[in-house]
Structure formats: structure tokens, C-alpha cells
Design an enzyme around this catalytic site. Structure first.
Site, mmCIF file in Angstrom:
data_model
loop_
_atom_site.group_PDB
_atom_site.id
_atom_site.type_symbol
_atom_site.label_atom_id
_atom_site.label_comp_id
_atom_site.label_asym_id
_atom_site.label_seq_id
_atom_site.Cartn_x
_atom_site.Cartn_y
_atom_site.Cartn_z
ATOM 1 N N SER A 193 19.369 12.102 -13.565
ATOM 2 C CA SER A 193 20.239 13.147 -13.045
ATOM 3 C C SER A 193 19.668 13.711 -11.744
ATOM 4 C CB SER A 193 20.404 14.228 -14.112
ATOM 5 O OG SER A 193 21.483 15.061 -13.812
ATOM 6 N N HIS B 25 26.307 11.681 -20.173
ATOM 7 C CA HIS B 25 25.214 11.856 -19.215
ATOM 8 C C HIS B 25 23.878 12.114 -19.914
ATOM 9 C CE1 HIS B 25 23.307 12.834 -15.462
ATOM 10 N NE2 HIS B 25 23.036 14.057 -15.833
ATOM 11 N N ASP B 26 23.931 12.875 -21.020
ATOM 12 C CA ASP B 26 22.710 13.237 -21.750
ATOM 13 C C ASP B 26 21.962 12.043 -22.328
ATOM 14 O OD1 ASP B 26 22.261 15.864 -21.386
ATOM 15 O OD2 ASP B 26 23.040 16.538 -23.325
ATOM 16 N N ASP C 229 28.964 8.073 -19.102
ATOM 17 C CA ASP C 229 28.551 9.179 -18.221
ATOM 18 C C ASP C 229 29.632 9.403 -17.176
ATOM 19 O OD1 ASP C 229 27.357 10.925 -16.448
ATOM 20 O OD2 ASP C 229 25.473 9.815 -16.295
ATOM 21 N N ARG D 207 26.257 27.702 -18.251
ATOM 22 C CA ARG D 207 25.603 26.666 -19.035
ATOM 23 C C ARG D 207 26.603 25.968 -19.980
ATOM 24 N NH1 ARG D 207 21.662 22.895 -19.421
ATOM 25 N NH2 ARG D 207 20.846 22.710 -21.521
#
Lengths: 210, 381
Positions: B153, B352-353, B319, B223
Site C-alpha cells: 500500500s 487490499h488487506d 483489491d 477510519r
């Protein structure tokens, strides 16, 4: 099934790889398009000390290659050759992959754009066992080790030795070296343009330039 | 500020003491406090050092307990004895980024000129600035070149910046789930997050620390929105579906009826306990400004021209924040620059994680790449 002979028996692959390797000069820059698990590329790196790169479609293939220390990117011959600069490689190799591409003619043109020379190997669909299988069984030829039925084969563009040399002629591609191999894995000494060659060749390997 | 931690891996150093460092925005910065962790031992030849670059909300505690949350390091799956970044073989360094809030100087620290927290007086920083300070750390540690620079990232952006700015100082580079520029969609999400922070009345124009306030609600919303972008539709569905949270029926109100709501609220509330709101503004801005091609006359291949660094680019199929197309753009540029590059897209629904999780294909690819790279670096296997 074609008995006793196949287009892709392990020993045939080995012959095919050996013939390709013999065409590659030591220390050259090589791109192997459709490099699978990197067998040819590792062989070239080990025996010819080439600076080798690969393109491979499957994640598993890329993983295997990368863990062998090869520089391989995930991609395919049809879409991703355009990324490579002109004549960046001494050789662009397409081993047993031409018949699985969507647009073989464009792939051939791209090979000779990115490589100063191209090495192409493919199974000859006019090989007599294929002909007889089709003639007598009336079914699409299948091989024992790669026994894809017509409806699930990745090989969508089979061609014959004659088809290939005609395409090269049409594209203005020079055949620098032509080697044909019979069903027993032995090199045949027939004239490449002869009917006998097209009848008895199971495998063909060409060194090409433009 | 210095983090008080019993972690023996944790260090802090003041960089740029004699020589102020110019930032992209034109300001100069000196006496840069940098907090970093190290794992493993540097070999006598100094050839086995790996720099791990952390992501937007990561920190230097990559493989040890985060002192504020008490949780394992964010990349414990990757770093440790016998793991991919094997601390029995490699010397792994992870530094808190410039502008961060875990010990490296950032907007919540005291401005020596005013005696108050910097707040918005902290200069705008870029990915390149972060990398410049990491290069100062490399000098300080007397490591001539990293064996590898690794990150996902925003960490991956730093990896690309490293390779472009200091090719001779990184032997290999592993940019994961990243891009050579921040996309319009990603800038848009960041702007939503920043506006949430700034809309919180406790933000006070960025001077909340002077008034002993904290824009907790705004930062938590930022967040929550960002967290959704780190997952995928199918991962959210698999994890939560439409399941209700500790109840059998809808409440016909605005409680967290659904598990997914409860999960996001939890993510938001926990985040504000460990992150500074202004730091979030600065670091998201740094990502927005990142555009490696623009820095090289509009040509991404020019950023890597003549590079000898070996690259292993990794992306994940689900992602959508840093999609495979972005990684392929990097790969294409590296190919055009005749660089030594490997690239794999990992099939996963984790979004993405995935780069933070136990993703076996990622670990396998990186392990293979590092093993072969170690061989060509002459490191003992």
C-alpha cells in the site's frame, strides 16, 4: 487416443527443449513466452548463462518460476508482448504455445518485434498419426498425455508445418533454421517444404528473423 | 515525543542534525526524531538488511507488540525466525514515517519555535520526503545498500520511490498492492476522511492538542470509511452477511443492528486511541501527492531507467483500492526500462488487506524471490 506416440511425450518435450537450447547463443538475452514452470528458462540459464525473462499465464507457474530465481511476470502472449521494447531481446521464444494463442499471427509479429530473432516450436497437425486418427476414427485427434477433448482444449489454433511456413512467407519472416522431429524423437533430414516433411514431422522447431 | 516501550527492538535517533533536509514543499527540516524497530542481526558485510516500509496507519512495531494496543505487530505473519523475512538471516528495519505519530516527528510533536504542538504548522510532507529520511537512517545505520526494500500500500509507494530515487542503495524491491500514483478514486476517499476529521468541532482548526481536545468522532468516521476500502464486497459478505449484532430482530432505530456496523464502529473507536488526527491528514495528503511519472517528465519508465534493482511486484485480485491494473502499469514501466522484474497477481477475496494477512501464495512468492535474490547477493542460505 493415438497409441504409442503423442505430440507431447516427456521425451519429445526434452528433444524440443534441447533443439531450442541449441539455437540460443550463450550469454544472450532471452524472453520465454509461456514459460510454464520455467523448465526451458532454467535450462538456458544453467547451460547457456542467458539473461532470461519469462511470461506465464498461471499464478502457480509464476510462483514456481519466481521461487527458482527466474524473473517471470504474469501475463499472456496475446496481450502483454506489446509492453516490451523493440528488439530488447536476442531471442523471443515461443515453445509449444503458438497453438494456444488467440491471434497467432499477431503473436508472431510481436515475437519478432521484441526479439532480434524468434524461436518457435509447435506440434505438426499434419503429422501422419493425426491424419490417420482423423481419417479412420473421424474424431479430433487426442494425445495420451495431453488428452484434451476438442471442447475443452486450450489448443485453439493448431496448424501444420506447411501452414506455418506459408504464414512466415506471407509475413516476410525468414526461416534461419528449421528442424523437424519424427514421432520417435529423432531429427528428420527431409526438405522442410516437402510433402514428406509435413507427413512425418511430429514436432517442428524454427529459428526466425525478419 | 518518544514512545515509552519495553520493546528491546525499539530505537530512536535524531537525524539531520548538522544538515537540514529540504522537503518537496520547499521547507527545510532538521533534528528529525525518527523512531524505528530492528529485528535480527546485521551481518559483518552489511548485506542482509531489509527495510520494511509501513502503510498509512502502520508503525515501526512491525513484528513486536504495539505498545498502545498491546496487539502483535502488523506484519508478524511476515517477519520473524523462519518466516519470509527471516530474522535468523536478515536484519529487518522498520521506521515510523515522517509525519507519523508513533515517535517519528509529526504534527503532534512540539514545535521548538512556539513550544506548542505543530498542528497545521507542520510542513506538508510527501512520499519522497519520507524516503529521504529513511535514507538518512540508512546512512546512520551505515548500511550501504538494503538487501531489499519491502512494503504494501503506502509502504509500496515508498518502495517504488526508493527504487526510483536510490537505485544503487536497494538491491531488490518488493512493492505490494500499490501504485505509482494515487488514483482519483483514492484521492476522493481520502478527502472524505479528511473532511470528516475537519468537520469535527473538536478539531479546532488543527489546534485540538493546545486545548486538550481530540476530534475522535471525525477520525473514527474517517477510519470507518477507509476500512471499507481495504476489504472487498465478497469478504464483507463472507464475514458478516446481513447478520444481526447480538439481537434477533431489527430495532427500527439507528443502533448497530448489523454485525458489519458494529465491526466498523469498533474499528473506528480503536483507531482514535492510537492515531493522531492531524497526522492522518498529513499522511493521506502525502499519498494523494504521489505520482512517480510526473516526477520524471511524465514517463514512468524514465523513473526506473538503467535500474539494476531486482523487482517482485505483487497484487491481489480483489483489491479495488490498488487494483492489479495499477501494479501492471508499474510492471509495464519496469519492462520498458529493461528491469529485472517478476510479477504475480494473487487470487484472493480478501481485498487490499490481503497483504497484511496470512496469504499463502504471497508468502510463497516472496519467499522464493528473496531466496533466489539472496543467492545472487552472495548471502549464505
Amino acid at each position: 487416443m493415438i497409441e504409442n506416440t503423442t505430440l507431447t511425450r516427456p521425451q519429445d518435450i526434452r528433444v524440443d527443449l534441447q533443439l531450442i537450447a541449441e539455437m540460443v547463443k550463450p550469454g544472450s538475452r532471452v524472453l520465454d513466452v509461456g514459460c510454464a514452470e520455467g523448465t526451458l528458462l532454467s535450462h538456458l540459464v544453467a547451460t547457456k548463462e542467458v539473461d532470461g525473462r519469462g511470461i506465464e499465464l498461471s499464478q502457480a507457474g509464476v510462483n514456481t518460476c519466481v521461487s527458482k530465481g527466474l524473473s517471470v511476470v504474469q501475463g499472456d502472449a496475446d496481450a502483454d508482448l506489446t509492453d516490451y521494447p523493440d528488439k530488447g531481446f536476442d531471442y523471443a521464444i515461443l515453445s509449444q504455445t503458438l497453438q494456444a494463442t488467440h491471434r497467432p499471427m499477431l503473436v508472431m509479429e510481436q515475437l519478432l518485434r521484441v526479439g532480434k530473432k524468434a524461436v518457435v516450436s509447435f506440434p505438426n497437425f499434419a503429422y501422419w498419426r493425426c491424419r490417420s486418427y482423423l481419417a479412420f476414427n473421424g474424431r479430433m485427434p487426442m494425445t495420451s498425455s495431453l488428452d484434451y477433448a476438442w471442447y475443452e482444449t486450450p489448443n485453439i489454433h493448431f496448424c501444420t508445418l506447411r501452414d506455418f511456413t506459408v504464414l512466415c512467407n506471407d509475413l516476410g519472416i525468414r526461416l534461419e533454421k528449421s528442424i523437424i522431429v519424427g514421432g520417435d524423437g529423432k531429427v528428420l533430414e527431409y526438405d522442410i517444404n516437402s510433402r514428406r516433411a509435413n507427413f512425418f514431422a511430429a514436432q517442428c522447431v524454427f529459428l526466425l528473423s525478419d | 515525543m518518544s514512545i515509552i516501550t519495553p520493546d528491546p527492538n525499539h530505537h530512536s535517533v535524531i537525524l539531520g542534525k548538522d544538515q537540514p533536509m529540504p522537503l518537496d514543499c520547499g521547507a527545510m527540516i532538521s533534528d528529525i526524531t525518527m523512531a524505528y524497530n530492528t529485528y535480527g542481526q546485521l551481518n559483518p558485510d552489511k548485506t542482509n538488511a531489509i527495510l520494511v516500509c509501513h502503510a498509512l496507519t502502520g508503525d515501526q512495531f512491525a513484528a513486536s507488540k504495539q505498545p498502545l494496543t498491546g496487539k502483535d505487530g502488523w506484519w508478524s505473519v511476515m517477519i520473524g525466525p523462519g518466516k519470509v523475512l527471516d530474522t535468523d538471516k536478515y536484519f529487518v528495519v522498520c521506521a515510523n514515517i515522517l509525519g507519523g505519530c508513533m515517535g517519528t516527528v509529526g504534527p503532534k510533536d512540539i514545535n521548538p519555535d512556539t513550544g506548542k504542538a505543530y498542528g497545521l504548522d507542520f510542513p506538508i510532507i510527501t512520499i519522497a520526503d519520507m524516503v529521504r529520511t529513511q535514507a538518512l537512517l540508512q546512512d546512520y545505520l551505515e548500511i550501504p545498500s538494503w538487501f531489499s526494500v519491502v512494503g504494501g500500500s503506502m509502504g509500496g509507494m515508498q518502495v517504488l520511490q526508493w527504487a526510483a530515487a536510490y537505485p544503487e542503495r536497494c538491491f531488490s524491491a518488493i512493492p505490494i498492492a500499490t501504485a505509482a500514483k494515487h488514483s482519483a478514486q483514492n484521492i476522493a476517499f481520502h478527502e472524505v476522511g479528511r473532511q470528516a476529521v475537519m468537520a469535527d468541532p473538536d478539531w479546532l482548526g488543527g489546534k485540538y492538542l493546545e486545548h486538550d481536545k481530540n476530534p475522535r468522532a471525525g477520525l473514527a468516521v474517517a477510519r470507518m470509511a477507509a476500512h471499507v476500502t481495504y476489504l472487498s464486497e465478497s469478504a464483507l459478505h463472507r464475514k458478516f452477511g446481513r447478520n444481526l449484532q447480538d439481537r434477533d430482530n431489527l430495532t427500527y432505530g439507528f443502533d448497530a443492528d448489523f454485525q458489519v456496523e458494529s465491526y466498523l464502529r469498533y474499528q473506528g473507536i480503536n483507531f482514535v486511541d492510537r492515531f493522531d488526527a492531524n497526522s492522518y491528514l498529513y499522511v493521506t495528503r502525502a499519498m494523494d501527492y504521489f505520482d512517480l511519472a510526473r516526477d520524471h517528465g511524465g514517463s514512468l519508465p524514465a523513473a526506473f531507467e538503467g535500474t539494476q534493482t531486482r523487482f517482485c511486484v505483487v497484487s491481489f485480485s480483489s483489491d479495488w483500492l490498488f487494483p492489479t491494473t495499477e501494479s501492471k502499469e508499474v510492471v509495464r514501466a519496469l519492462i520498458a526500462a529493461a528491469a529485472n522484474v517478476s510479477f504475480v497477481e494473487i487470487e484472493t477475496d480478501k481485498g487490499h488487506d490481503a497483504f497484511l494477512l496470512d496469504t499463502p501464495e504471497m508468502l510463497q512468492t516472496m519467499g522464493g524471490f528473496l531466496a533466489s535474490t539472496a543467492k545472487s547477493r552472495g548471502l549464505e542460505q
